[in-house]
Scaffold this motif. Structure first.
Motif, mmCIF file in Angstrom:
data_model
loop_
_atom_site.group_PDB
_atom_site.id
_atom_site.type_symbol
_atom_site.label_atom_id
_atom_site.label_comp_id
_atom_site.label_asym_id
_atom_site.label_seq_id
_atom_site.Cartn_x
_atom_site.Cartn_y
_atom_site.Cartn_z
ATOM 1 N N MET A 1 -26.735 25.660 -13.585
ATOM 2 C CA MET A 1 -26.855 24.256 -13.184
ATOM 3 C C MET A 1 -27.926 23.555 -14.007
ATOM 4 O O MET A 1 -28.927 24.156 -14.390
ATOM 5 C CB MET A 1 -27.203 24.163 -11.689
ATOM 6 C CG MET A 1 -27.386 22.725 -11.195
ATOM 7 S SD MET A 1 -28.006 22.596 -9.499
ATOM 8 C CE MET A 1 -26.493 22.821 -8.584
ATOM 9 N N GLU A 103 -20.714 22.853 -17.644
ATOM 10 C CA GLU A 103 -21.811 23.240 -16.751
ATOM 11 C C GLU A 103 -22.091 22.123 -15.749
ATOM 12 O O GLU A 103 -22.161 20.947 -16.101
ATOM 13 C CB GLU A 103 -23.072 23.551 -17.565
ATOM 14 C CG GLU A 103 -24.191 24.128 -16.730
ATOM 15 C CD GLU A 103 -25.318 24.734 -17.551
ATOM 16 O OE1 GLU A 103 -26.262 25.267 -16.956
ATOM 17 O OE2 GLU A 103 -25.249 24.661 -18.801
ATOM 18 N N VAL A 104 -22.295 22.504 -14.499
ATOM 19 C CA VAL A 104 -22.495 21.523 -13.431
ATOM 20 C C VAL A 104 -23.871 20.877 -13.545
ATOM 21 O O VAL A 104 -24.875 21.548 -13.797
ATOM 22 C CB VAL A 104 -22.325 22.185 -12.052
ATOM 23 C CG1 VAL A 104 -22.722 21.227 -10.932
ATOM 24 C CG2 VAL A 104 -20.882 22.630 -11.865
ATOM 25 N N ALA A 106 -26.584 18.256 -11.480
ATOM 26 C CA ALA A 106 -26.952 17.589 -10.229
ATOM 27 C C ALA A 106 -27.893 16.434 -10.552
ATOM 28 O O ALA A 106 -28.898 16.613 -11.225
ATOM 29 C CB ALA A 106 -27.634 18.563 -9.281
ATOM 30 N N LYS A 125 -26.771 24.413 -4.100
ATOM 31 C CA LYS A 125 -25.995 25.570 -4.554
ATOM 32 C C LYS A 125 -24.554 25.497 -4.026
ATOM 33 O O LYS A 125 -23.603 25.805 -4.740
ATOM 34 C CB LYS A 125 -26.659 26.873 -4.091
ATOM 35 C CG LYS A 125 -27.927 27.235 -4.844
ATOM 36 C CD LYS A 125 -27.648 27.585 -6.297
ATOM 37 C CE LYS A 125 -28.883 28.075 -7.007
ATOM 38 N NZ LYS A 125 -28.640 28.329 -8.463
ATOM 39 N N GLU A 128 -22.835 22.857 -6.063
ATOM 40 C CA GLU A 128 -22.526 23.380 -7.403
ATOM 41 C C GLU A 128 -21.267 24.243 -7.367
ATOM 42 O O GLU A 128 -20.363 24.090 -8.213
ATOM 43 C CB GLU A 128 -23.708 24.206 -7.917
ATOM 44 C CG GLU A 128 -23.437 24.879 -9.261
ATOM 45 C CD GLU A 128 -24.505 25.894 -9.635
ATOM 46 O OE1 GLU A 128 -24.622 26.172 -10.842
ATOM 47 O OE2 GLU A 128 -25.196 26.411 -8.737
ATOM 48 N N SER A 131 -18.057 22.096 -6.648
ATOM 49 C CA SER A 131 -17.712 21.221 -7.770
ATOM 50 C C SER A 131 -17.116 22.027 -8.912
ATOM 51 O O SER A 131 -16.147 21.611 -9.552
ATOM 52 C CB SER A 131 -18.944 20.455 -8.252
ATOM 53 O OG SER A 131 -18.602 19.620 -9.337
ATOM 54 N N SER A 132 -17.696 23.217 -9.155
ATOM 55 C CA SER A 132 -17.199 24.077 -10.227
ATOM 56 C C SER A 132 -15.790 24.578 -9.938
ATOM 57 O O SER A 132 -14.928 24.601 -10.824
ATOM 58 C CB SER A 132 -18.154 25.258 -10.409
ATOM 59 O OG SER A 132 -17.729 26.089 -11.462
ATOM 60 N N VAL A 198 -23.036 15.524 -7.890
ATOM 61 C CA VAL A 198 -22.952 16.825 -8.544
ATOM 62 C C VAL A 198 -21.601 16.951 -9.236
ATOM 63 O O VAL A 198 -20.563 16.704 -8.618
ATOM 64 C CB VAL A 198 -23.137 17.961 -7.517
ATOM 65 C CG1 VAL A 198 -23.015 19.326 -8.188
ATOM 66 C CG2 VAL A 198 -24.485 17.838 -6.805
ATOM 67 N N SER A 200 -19.771 18.427 -13.408
ATOM 68 C CA SER A 200 -19.953 18.692 -14.839
ATOM 69 C C SER A 200 -19.648 17.435 -15.652
ATOM 70 O O SER A 200 -19.073 16.460 -15.146
ATOM 71 C CB SER A 200 -19.022 19.820 -15.286
ATOM 72 O OG SER A 200 -17.669 19.375 -15.241
#
Length: 343
Positions: A1, A103-104, A106, A125, A128, A131-132, A198, A200
């Motif tokens: 992150m 890559e995420v 925030a 977390k 993340e 979202s991923s 949040v 990427s």
């Protein structure tokens, strides 16, 4: 992150403690050793070692002085304020030249007051991870503990699955009247919108292309601009908030209810709640004498003494920038009054 800390703001609502030249994220609260910005940075480091700060040119030296261990390359400088939408675009364009677009990232704010760092880390977390996996923009919203009229709300729309604590977003509500805010809180179906996003770079790009093509065009212009042309390109953008420019247009957002305490410190009422008072509900700092004072905030930064006698529910602040005396329940008016001095 990757974490982006938005360190902007005009410093008007906590005037004269906070000023346009030295806004509230640079302030230390309740005699603390660290400023709001420094606390935010410490929280961010619990998530990742990849932390970037976005701040406008007029404040960047103050910001760098408070974060001396952060390399110069991790500061993103806005030539001037152009709203949170363009601020976030600048961060995406800058980070996109240095990191994988999958890559995420925030995006958080430097001036929020949070004590529960462990809860903060757990919440982001979760955001993340979802979202991923979902390739969607995820918000982090705070469970309201009172019917606030100065904040926006996120309406939840059911869990994304039975094994998740993540909700679909139904809609956004602007700052409501008190009775409406009370209904929101009582329903249990709304979260405060804290401006936490949040996702990427790829997710943000896909989302902008689909729902905010003008914003995507601005992103491309920034990403393609040479160092010589960058300032002119950025200053050519219309000032706009990310909520209006993008977030409220997206139909498939997700939201994670925050697992931490949160305060915006948007007025002296909020600031008074954040500091430790005495048995009469008073907080005093500096050379101050009081008699028959209750439920009040008194702060003196100068050597000349300040005396407050026989009052209730007031704010008295004396700094080199000015003197403020206001009934606490009217402290939302401080921002507008302070702007008159700037004129």
């Amino acid at each position: 992150m990757i974490v982006v800390i938005i360190a902007g703001g005009s410093g008007t609502r906590l005037w004269p403690l906070s000023t346009p030249d030295y806004p509230k994220h640079l302030l230390k609260i309740d005699g603390d050793d660290l400023s709001l910005l420094q606390h935010t940075y410490e929280r961010a480091k619990m998530l990742t070692d990849k932390v970037y700060i976005v701040s406008e040119a007029g404040h960047i030296e103050h910001v760098k002085n408070q974060l001396k261990d952060l390399p110069d390359d991790n500061f993103i400088v806005e030539p001037a304020r152009r709203g949170t939408a363009n601020c976030i675009l600048a961060a995406l364009a800058y980070i996109g030249q240095r990191h994988d677009h999958g890559e995420v990232i925030a995006s958080i704010h430097a001036d929020h007051y949070i004590r529960d760092t462990e809860g903060f880390v757990r919440s982001f977390k979760v955001a993340e991870e979802v979202s991923s996996s979902e390739k969607r923009v995820v918000l982090v919203g705070v469970e309201p503990d009172h019917p606030a009229t100065g904040l926006g709300y996120i309406q939840k729309d059911g869990l994304i699955n039975d094994n998740s604590s993540v909700y679909n977003v139904h809609s956004f509500k602007e700052k409501p009247e008190f009775d409406v805010a009370k209904e929101y809180v009582e329903s249990g179906n709304y979260l405060w919108n804290c401006g936490y996003f949040v996702g990427s770079i790829n997710t943000f790009k896909d989302t902008m292309q689909a729902y905010a093509p003008e914003l995507y065009k601005n992103y491309q212009e920034l990403a393609d601009a040479s160092s010589e042309a960058y300032e002119g390109v950025y200053l050519g953008f219309e000032s706009v908030a990310i909520d209006y420019a993008l977030i409220e247009k997206v139909p498939n957002l997700l939201v994670v209810p925050a697992l931490f305490d949160w305060m915006d410190l948007g007025s002296f009422v909020d600031l008074h709640k954040a500091v430790v008072g005495d048995k009469d509900g008073n907080y005093t700092s500096g050379v101050v004498e009081t008699e028959e004072l209750t439920n009040s905030f008194v702060h003196n930064q100068e050597e000349k003494p300040v005396a407050v006698i026989g009052l209730d529910n007031v704010v008295v602040v004396n700094t080199p920038a000015g003197i403020l005396v206001v009934r606490k329940d009217l402290s939302q008016k401080v921002g507008e009054v302070s702007k008159k001095f700037k004129k």
